[in-house]
Design a protein around this motif. Structure first.
Motif, PDB file in Angstrom:
ATOM      1  N   VAL A   2      29.134  77.276  62.736  1.00 51.04           N
ATOM      2  CA  VAL A   2      29.505  78.652  62.455  1.00 51.04           C
ATOM      3  C   VAL A   2      30.690  78.651  61.492  1.00 51.04           C
ATOM      4  CG1 VAL A   2      30.412  80.819  63.388  1.00 51.04           C
ATOM      5  CG2 VAL A   2      28.711  79.528  64.677  1.00 51.04           C
ATOM      6  N   LEU A   4      33.441  81.256  59.598  1.00 52.03           N
ATOM      7  CA  LEU A   4      34.019  82.589  59.674  1.00 52.03           C
ATOM      8  C   LEU A   4      35.093  82.734  58.610  1.00 52.03           C
ATOM      9  CD1 LEU A   4      34.494  82.646  63.550  1.00 52.03           C
ATOM     10  CD2 LEU A   4      32.617  83.677  62.280  1.00 52.03           C
ATOM     11  N   CYS A  22      35.352  90.120  58.926  1.00 48.25           N
ATOM     12  CA  CYS A  22      35.054  88.737  59.263  1.00 48.25           C
ATOM     13  C   CYS A  22      33.606  88.469  58.866  1.00 48.25           C
ATOM     14  CB  CYS A  22      35.262  88.489  60.746  1.00 48.25           C
ATOM     15  SG  CYS A  22      34.742  86.841  61.303  1.00 48.25           S
ATOM     16  N   ALA A  24      30.528  86.186  58.714  1.00 50.21           N
ATOM     17  CA  ALA A  24      30.063  85.087  59.549  1.00 50.21           C
ATOM     18  C   ALA A  24      28.785  84.479  58.975  1.00 50.21           C
ATOM     19  CB  ALA A  24      29.817  85.572  60.967  1.00 50.21           C
ATOM     20  N   ARG A  31      27.351  82.781  67.833  1.00 48.06           N
ATOM     21  CA  ARG A  31      28.201  83.935  67.554  1.00 48.06           C
ATOM     22  C   ARG A  31      27.675  85.209  68.188  1.00 48.06           C
ATOM     23  NH1 ARG A  31      26.224  85.879  62.347  1.00 48.06           N
ATOM     24  NH2 ARG A  31      24.916  84.307  61.333  1.00 48.06           N
ATOM     25  N   MET A  34      31.772  87.952  69.508  1.00 46.94           N
ATOM     26  CA  MET A  34      32.768  87.850  68.459  1.00 46.94           C
ATOM     27  C   MET A  34      34.070  88.476  68.939  1.00 46.94           C
ATOM     28  SD  MET A  34      31.240  86.343  65.905  1.00 46.94           S
ATOM     29  CE  MET A  34      32.238  86.754  64.474  1.00 46.94           C
ATOM     30  N   ASN A  77      26.144  90.518  58.440  1.00 54.22           N
ATOM     31  CA  ASN A  77      26.729  89.440  59.256  1.00 54.22           C
ATOM     32  C   ASN A  77      28.252  89.520  59.241  1.00 54.22           C
ATOM     33  OD1 ASN A  77      24.350  88.021  60.156  1.00 54.22           O
ATOM     34  ND2 ASN A  77      24.108  87.300  58.064  1.00 54.22           N
ATOM     35  N   THR A  78      28.735  90.716  59.414  1.00 52.07           N
ATOM     36  CA  THR A  78      30.170  90.946  59.322  1.00 52.07           C
ATOM     37  C   THR A  78      30.659  91.733  60.536  1.00 52.07           C
ATOM     38  OG1 THR A  78      30.077  90.934  56.905  1.00 52.07           O
ATOM     39  CG2 THR A  78      32.019  91.940  57.917  1.00 52.07           C
ATOM     40  N   CYS A  96      39.529  85.754  63.419  1.00 53.68           N
ATOM     41  CA  CYS A  96      38.195  86.061  63.906  1.00 53.68           C
ATOM     42  C   CYS A  96      37.673  84.811  64.620  1.00 53.68           C
ATOM     43  CB  CYS A  96      37.311  86.411  62.714  1.00 53.68           C
ATOM     44  SG  CYS A  96      35.591  86.697  63.088  1.00 53.68           S
ATOM     45  N   ALA A  98      34.294  83.149  67.304  1.00 55.80           N
ATOM     46  CA  ALA A  98      32.933  83.306  67.802  1.00 55.80           C
ATOM     47  C   ALA A  98      32.695  82.370  68.976  1.00 55.80           C
ATOM     48  CB  ALA A  98      31.929  83.010  66.699  1.00 55.80           C
TER      49      ALA A  98
END
Length: 119
Positions: A2, A4, A22, A24, A31, A34, A77-78, A96, A98
């Motif tokens: 992952v 970030l 963030c 990702a 994730r 989060m 994906n934020t 941030c 996950a």
């Protein structure tokens, strides 16, 4: 697994607002939960806002409840942290993070973004 990347930090006067982002990437399994954490100089890092990315359920610590909002854009994906009514005591490095489950500690971390609130 992952990655970030945070953005959106900066300097603002008390009472102002900022929105952290963030971005990702990587395996979505890792994730599913989060979080936003923050750490001020000389203080322990604390988790302040959590979102379950499947259900959308959110959780906040009392110190930010009613002022901060965590949200997500699945298409981008934020994950975001909208921060309103900022106070000098909100000044910190914001991270941030996950993890596969919200019952677990954060496992993957971004590099952080600095937020400074002046009185």
């Amino acid at each position: 697994q992952v990655q970030l990347v945070e953005s959106g930090g900066g300097s603002v006067q008390a009472g102002g607002s900022l929105r952290l982002s963030c971005a990702a990437s990587g395996d979505t399994y890792f994730r599913k939960c989060m979080r936003w954490h923050r750490q001020a100089p000389g203080k322990q890092r604390e988790g302040i806002a959590t979102i379950n990315t499947d259900s959308g359920t959110t959780f906040y610590v009392d110190s930010v409840k009613g002022r901060f909002t965590i949200s997500q854009d699945k298409d981008r994906n934020t994950v975001y942290l909208q921060m309103n009514s900022l106070k000098p005591e909100d000044s910190a490095m914001y991270y941030c993070a996950a993890t596969p489950r919200c019952t677990m500690e954060s496992k993957y971390w971004g590099q952080g973004t600095q937020v400074t609130v002046s009185s």
